[in-house]
Design an enzyme around this catalytic site. Structure first.
Site, PDB file in Angstrom:
ATOM      1  CE1 TYR A  34      -3.587  -2.501  -0.244  1.00 44.05           C
ATOM      2  CE2 TYR A  34      -2.654  -3.463   1.744  1.00 44.05           C
ATOM      3  CZ  TYR A  34      -3.516  -3.536   0.659  1.00 44.05           C
ATOM      4  OH  TYR A  34      -4.305  -4.656   0.479  1.00 44.05           O
ATOM      5  N   GLY A  51      -3.981 -14.315  12.176  1.00 47.38           N
ATOM      6  CA  GLY A  51      -5.006 -13.865  11.261  1.00 47.38           C
ATOM      7  C   GLY A  51      -6.124 -14.861  11.062  1.00 47.38           C
TER       8      GLY A  51
END
Length: 365
Positions: free
Chosen positions: A185, A319
Site C-alpha cells: 500500500y 489472522g
C-alpha cells in the site's frame, strides 16, 4: 529450575501505561463488511470484535484515513463523524469485555481503481508504475490502472490525512493506532525501490524513501503517546506486486529509523503471505528496533511460544485463526481443537463466516 520468570503467549506485556493481558494479538483482517454508504462500522462489526476481546490486543481491519485512501469495497474509514460514531460503538463493546483495541491506519495508493475513488480520480503512488493484477471493485475485478505520481507539494496533504485520522481514532475511543506501512500500500510503495523511482527528497536513498513514513509517524505522535503507536511492515512480501532489490538492507534501515522513539511495537509480516521460504534474517530487524517486536505470518501456538521464549518476538499476531476462533486465547490455553476458517466467507457478506463461528462454551462447539 525456577520457571517463575518464563515468558510465553499468556504473559502480561506493557505498552507504556497500558498492560496487555496476554501476547496473543488479533491481526488486522480485511473483511469488507462496513456499512454502506459511508464505509461506516455497524452493529455486526461490534459483535465481531466483541467476540474476540480476550486477545491481548485487537488490531482492526485496515481502515482508510480519507476517501482518497480507499482501495476495496465496503472497507471502513476513520475520517468522518459518522465513522467515528460507528467505531465508538465497537470500542465500547470491546472495552466492556476488558479488551484493548488499536485501529490500523491505511491508504491504498496504487492498489485502488477510479471506480472506488471520489470523482473517479486516478489512484496515486510514489511513481507512475502500474502494478500487475486486478483491483476489486463493486462491479468485480478490473485491471489496475497506471497511478499518478504524487507531486512533492501534495505529500504534506497526505500527512495531514493521517494526522486527522489519528485524532478521529482518539475520539472513537481506541487505545492506540497502528500505521499500515506493509503489503504494497501507499507507504510501502514509497519504501521499496521497485515502486519508488522518484528523484526528489522522497526517492532514491533509503533516508529519502523512509521520509514519508517518518513524517506520518510524527503527525500521529501529535495525538498519541509513542507507546500507543505501532508500525506494520512486510519486508519480503510481494502481495500487490510490490518488490525491493535488497529488502534486508532496506528494512534494517527502516527498523533502525523507527527506533529511539519509544514506540509500542514493530509489527512484521515475516516472509510471503502466500507461503514459501524466508529470504531475510528477521532477527536483524528485531535487533535494530528498540521496542517490542510483534511477529506475524503462519504462526501456530507452538511456534509462537518458541519465538517468545527464544527472544525472537515479544508478541505474535494471528489472522486466519482469529477469523474462525473468536475465543482463540481460551483454545490455546486449554489446547482445544480449533475451528477451520471458511475462505468463501472471508470477504463481504453478512454474519455467515463472520460472527457465527462457535466458541468453546456454545452448544454448536
Amino acid at each position: 529450575m525456577n520457571t517463575s520468570t518464563a515468558v510465553d503467549l499468556f504473559s502480561l506485556l506493557s505498552l507504556g501505561d497500558l498492560t496487555l493481558s496476554n501476547r496473543i494479538v488479533m491481526a488486522p483482517l480485511t473483511r469488507n463488511r462496513a456499512g454502506m454508504p459511508g464505509n461506516v462500522p455497524g452493529p455486526v462489526n461490534a459483535v465481531y470484535y466483541e467476540q474476540r476481546a480476550s486477545a491481548g490486543l485487537i488490531i482492526t481491519e485496515a481502515t482508510q484515513v480519507s476517501p482518497e485512501g480507499v482501495g476495496y469495497p465496503a472497507t471502513p474509514g476513520i475520517h468522518s463523524d459518522e465513522q467515528v460514531r460507528g467505531w465508538h460503538a465497537v470500542t465500547d463493546a470491546v472495552h466492556a469485555q476488558g479488551g484493548v483495541m488499536f485501529v490500523q491506519l491505511w491508504y491504498c495508493g496504487r492498489i485502488s481503481h477510479p471506480d472506488l475513488l471520489p470523482g473517479n480520480r486516478q489512484p496515486v503512488s510514489a511513481s507512475a508504475i502500474r502494478p500487475a493484477g486486478e483491483a476489486v471493485t463493486y462491479e468485480g475485478p478490473k485491471p489496475f490502472v497506471e497511478p499518478r505520481a504524487l507531486r512533492t507539494d501534495e505529500l504534506p496533504g497526505i500527512v495531514d490525512q493521517y494526522r486527522h485520522a489519528a485524532k478521529c481514532a482518539r475520539q472513537a475511543g481506541f487505545d492506540g493506532v497502528e500505521i499500515h506501512a506493509a503489503n504494497g500500500y501507499l507507504i510501502d510503495q514509497f519504501l521499496r525501490d521497485g515502486s519508488n523511482r522518484r528523484d526528489d527528497e522522497y526517492g532514491g536513498s533509503l533516508e529519502n524513501r523512509t521520509r514519508l513514513l517518518l513524517e506520518i509517524l510524527s503527525a500521529v505522535l501529535e495525538t498519541w503517546q509513542p507507546a500507543r503507536v505501532g508500525i506494520r511492515i512486510s519486508p519480503e512480501n510481494t502481495f500487490n506486486d510490490i518488490r525491493d532489490s535488497d529488502p534486508q538492507t532496506t528494512f534494517n534501515f527502516v527498523a533502525a529509523a523507527l527506533g529511539g522513539r519509544g514506540l509500542g511495537y514493530l509489527h512484521v509480516v515475516e516472509g510471503e503471505m502466500s507461503g514459501g521460504e524466508r529470504g531475510i534474517d528477521y532477527r536483524q530487524l528485531r535487533d535494530r528496533f528498540d521496542g517490542h517486536y510483534m511477529a506475524n505470518c503462519g504462526y501456530d501456538k507452538a511456534r509462537a511460544n518458541a519465538a517468545i521464549a527464544g527472544g525472537a518476538a515479544d508478541m505474535v499476531s494471528f489472522g486466519k485463526l482469529y477469523i474462525a476462533n473468536p475465543d482463540l486465547v481460551q483454545r490455546f490455553r486449554t489446547d482445544a481443537d480449533l475451528n477451520n476458517p471458511d475462505p468463501d466467507t472471508f470477504y463481504g457478506g453478512d454474519e455467515k463466516g463472520y460472527t457465527d463461528y462457535p466458541a468453546l462454551d456454545s452448544p454448536a462447539a
